[in-house]
Write an enzyme that holds these catalytic residues in place. Sequence first.
Site, PDB file in Angstrom:
ATOM      1  N   ALA A   1      29.513   2.980  28.875  1.00 50.61           N
ATOM      2  CA  ALA A   1      29.586   1.951  29.913  1.00 50.61           C
ATOM      3  C   ALA A   1      28.824   0.725  29.430  1.00 50.61           C
ATOM      4  O   ALA A   1      28.046   0.793  28.485  1.00 50.61           O
ATOM      5  CB  ALA A   1      28.953   2.488  31.187  1.00 50.61           C
TER       6      ALA A   1
ATOM      7  N   GLY B   1      31.558   6.849  29.196  1.00 51.13           N
ATOM      8  CA  GLY B   1      32.839   6.361  29.710  1.00 51.13           C
ATOM      9  C   GLY B   1      33.907   6.313  28.635  1.00 51.13           C
ATOM     10  O   GLY B   1      35.099   6.449  28.933  1.00 51.13           O
TER      11      GLY B   1
ATOM     12  N   GLU C   1      35.231   9.722  28.527  1.00 49.65           N
ATOM     13  CA  GLU C   1      35.962   9.989  29.782  1.00 49.65           C
ATOM     14  C   GLU C   1      37.342   9.341  29.735  1.00 49.65           C
ATOM     15  O   GLU C   1      38.334   9.923  30.174  1.00 49.65           O
ATOM     16  CB  GLU C   1      35.170   9.470  30.981  1.00 49.65           C
ATOM     17  CG  GLU C   1      33.921  10.314  31.263  1.00 49.65           C
ATOM     18  CD  GLU C   1      33.173   9.837  32.481  1.00 49.65           C
ATOM     19  OE1 GLU C   1      32.644   8.715  32.443  1.00 49.65           O
ATOM     20  OE2 GLU C   1      33.128  10.588  33.481  1.00 49.65           O
TER      21      GLU C   1
END
Length: 695
Positions: A63, A102, A105
Site C-alpha cells: 500500500a 496489497g 492481494e
Amino acid sequence: MSEVVKVERHDAVAIVMVDSPPVNALSAAVRKGILDGVKNAAADQQVQAIVIACAGRTFIAGADITEFGKPPQSPSLHEVIVEIENCPKPVVAAIHGTALGGGLELALGCHFRVAVKDAKLGLPEVKLGLLPGAGGTQRLPRAVGPELAVKMIVTGDPIGASDALKAGLIEEIIESEPAVGGEAFARKVLAEKRPLRRLRDDDAKLAAAKADRAIFTNAAAAANKRNRGLDAPLAAAEAVSFSLDTPFDEALKKERDSFLKLMNGDQSKAQRYAFFAEREAAKVSGVPEGTKPRKVEKVAIIGAGTMGGGIAMSFANAGIPVTLIETGDEQLKRGLGIMQKNYEATAARGGIPADAPAKRMALITGVVGLENVKDADLIIEAVFETMAIKKEVFTKLDQYAKPGAVLASNTSYLNINEIAAITKRPQDVLGMHFFSPANVMKLCEIVRAEKTAPDVLLTAVAVARRIAKVPAVVGVCDGFVGNRMLAARSKQSEKFLFEGALPQQVDAVVTKFGMPMGPFAMGDLAGLDIGWRSRKDRGIKSEIADALCEAGRFGQKTGKGYYKYEAGSRAPLPDPEVEKLIEETCARLGLKRRTISDDEILERMIYPMVNEGARILEEKIASRPSDIDVIWLYGYGWPIYRGGPMFYADQVGLKHIAERLSFYAKQTNDPSLEPAPLLKRLADEGKTFASLAKG
Ligand code: NAD
C-alpha cells in the site's frame, strides 16, 4: 492513459504495466490506472488475455502508507481486485522483486500468478500492526492452504518463488522479463483453454482443516507462539479462520472490520510511527548538502571480546570481510571460538543454512597487533572500557591507520572528544555504539564528537545500514542517549528496593508493560560485578547491590544475583535469601519499608526516562524525539506497539507526566525528578514532543 499505468496490446494479450517508482506502491493513481486498464482490456474485443506486470525493480510492494490515516480515495483496492477477479478473460500477475501486502492481494485476485525465480511474496501487514484488508486473509488460504497462510500472515514473513510454486501460490517460475514471461504464460492459458481460477470460489485447499479444525488451530498457535502482547497477529489468525467457517463475501466484511479496528487502534498507530521514525533517523541533520560518505571496503575491529566479536559477526553476516585484532593469540582464539560456537548454535536451530558458519567465519581474519589496521577504511575499537587503554589504542591507530580512515570507538560511556583529541585527526573520529549482543541487536548509536567531519558521520551511518543496523545519530554525553536514559531508570529501580519493593515485583511491572526484561533480570544477565567494580573505583556505595556482590552473587554467571538460577537455565527465580538480605539491609539503615503499588512502579520506571529524554533534546544530544524512540525500540527492546518512550509520553499526556514527576520528586525527596524545563514548557502549553518535530 494514466501517468503511472500504461497498457500495451500485443495482439490478443494486453499488458497492464504499472510504472510508479520507487516500489510501485498502490497509490490512488495506481489503483485507478489498473482498474481502467483492466476494464478497457476486458471491453476490447481484440483482447483475449491480460497480464499485470510492473516496471522498475519490483512488482507492487504494498500500500502507499502515506495514505494511511487520510480519507479513503476511490477506487479502493477491494474494488480493483473484484474487477480483476470478475474479468471474463484470464488475468495473469507477472511478479518480480517483492509482491507484498496489497501487491500480493492484487495478485491473488488474478486468475494466475507467475514469478521470476528470485521474487518474494508476502503479506507483512502485521509488521505495521495491521492485517491484510483486501481479501488476503481469505484468498491466501485458498491458494496455499490455511496452515501456510496463517503462518505467512501472522509472522508477516515473505516466501521465495520456489516455495510459492510448491505451495501453489504461483503457477510457474518464469525465466525472462516478467512482462514477457507473463505474456508467454497467458498465451499458454489461451492455447490450453485453461479455466479461470477464481480463488474466491475455490475451497479445495480448505477441506482438510474444515474437517479437522485442529489442523488450523495448531498452525495458528505455532505462528503466534512468540507473540508478546501484539494485537495484530492474533486478529490476523482469527481473520484467516473465517475462511473455514464463513461464506466468502461475509468473511471479507469481517476481515475489513478487523482491519479498521486495528488501523484505528493505538498499537498500529505506534507501529506505523516506529516505521517512519526508523526512516527519519537515517537522515542526518546538520550535514552540508552534497556531502558524500567515504568509501569503505576494508574494515578492522580491535578487540575480540563480547562486543568486538558480535560486531565482526554483523559484518560477516552482511558478507563484508573484517580483520579482527587482539593483543595475543590466546585472546584471539577464545574470541573466534565463541563466534564459531555462536554460528553453529544458530545453524543447529535452523536460523542460518548449514554451510553458513564456515562461510561467515572465513570472512573474519584474526590477527595480533595494531599495525594490522594499515589497509582499513574503517576501524572500530571495542577494547576494555578504560580511558587510558582507549587513548593508548587511538594513539597507535593514529600512527598506523591510513590517511582518511574512519576511526570509531564502541565505548559505552567515555568522552569521545577526549579520545579524538589524542589523535592528530579528530575529524576522522566518532562513536559507533553497538548494543549487546551486537550480532543481534539492531541499534547503532552514531556518536558525533565536536570535531567529527560530516562525511565521516555519513560514512558511519551508511556502514551501519549496510550491516542491517538501525543508525541513530547522537551527541557526546555520559552514556549517550540510551544508557543515559537507562541510568535514570536504574536509579529508581535501586531506590525501590530500599523503599519496599522486591526485584521480582519491579521486573514483573516492566515486563508486563512489554519490555523483554526488567532491570534486575537485566543486571543479572550483564553481571553485577561490573557495576560493583566501577562503584569501588569511584568510591560510591550501593548497599544492597554491594552486599549481593560481597556474597559472591554476580548474576547469571555465578548462578545467583538478584535471582537464583538453576543449572543450565536462564530463568530468574525469586530467592528468599535476597528478600532477607534486602530486609536486613533496610533494617540496618533504619529504613521503614512500605507497600508500593504497581502503578507507582510503572510511573517511576518510565517517567524519569522521559524526563531525561527531554533534557537530551534540550541539550541537542538527540535532534528528534523520534530518534530517542528508535534507540529504545532497537537497542533495548521497547515494545514496538508502544512506539518508544517519547511517543508513549505523548499518548499519556505530558501534563500528567510532569505532575507525577513533581509529585515523586517531593515524595522521594529527589529534586532530579522535577520536570525538565522542556517537559514543563510543553506540558504547560498543552503540547507534545511530536510537536517539536513539526517546528
Ligand atoms: P570484553 O572485555 O569482552 O572485550 C574486550 C577485548 O578487547 C578483550 O578481548 C581484550 O583482549 C581486547 N583488548 C584489550 N586491549 C586491546 C588492544 N590494545 N588491542 C586489541 N585488543 C585489545 O569487553 P566488551 O564487553 O566487548 O566491551 C568492549 C567495549 O564495548 C567497551 O568499551 C564497552 O564499554 C563497550 N560496550 C560493551 C557493551 C556490553 O554490553 N558488553 C555494550 C556496548 C558497548
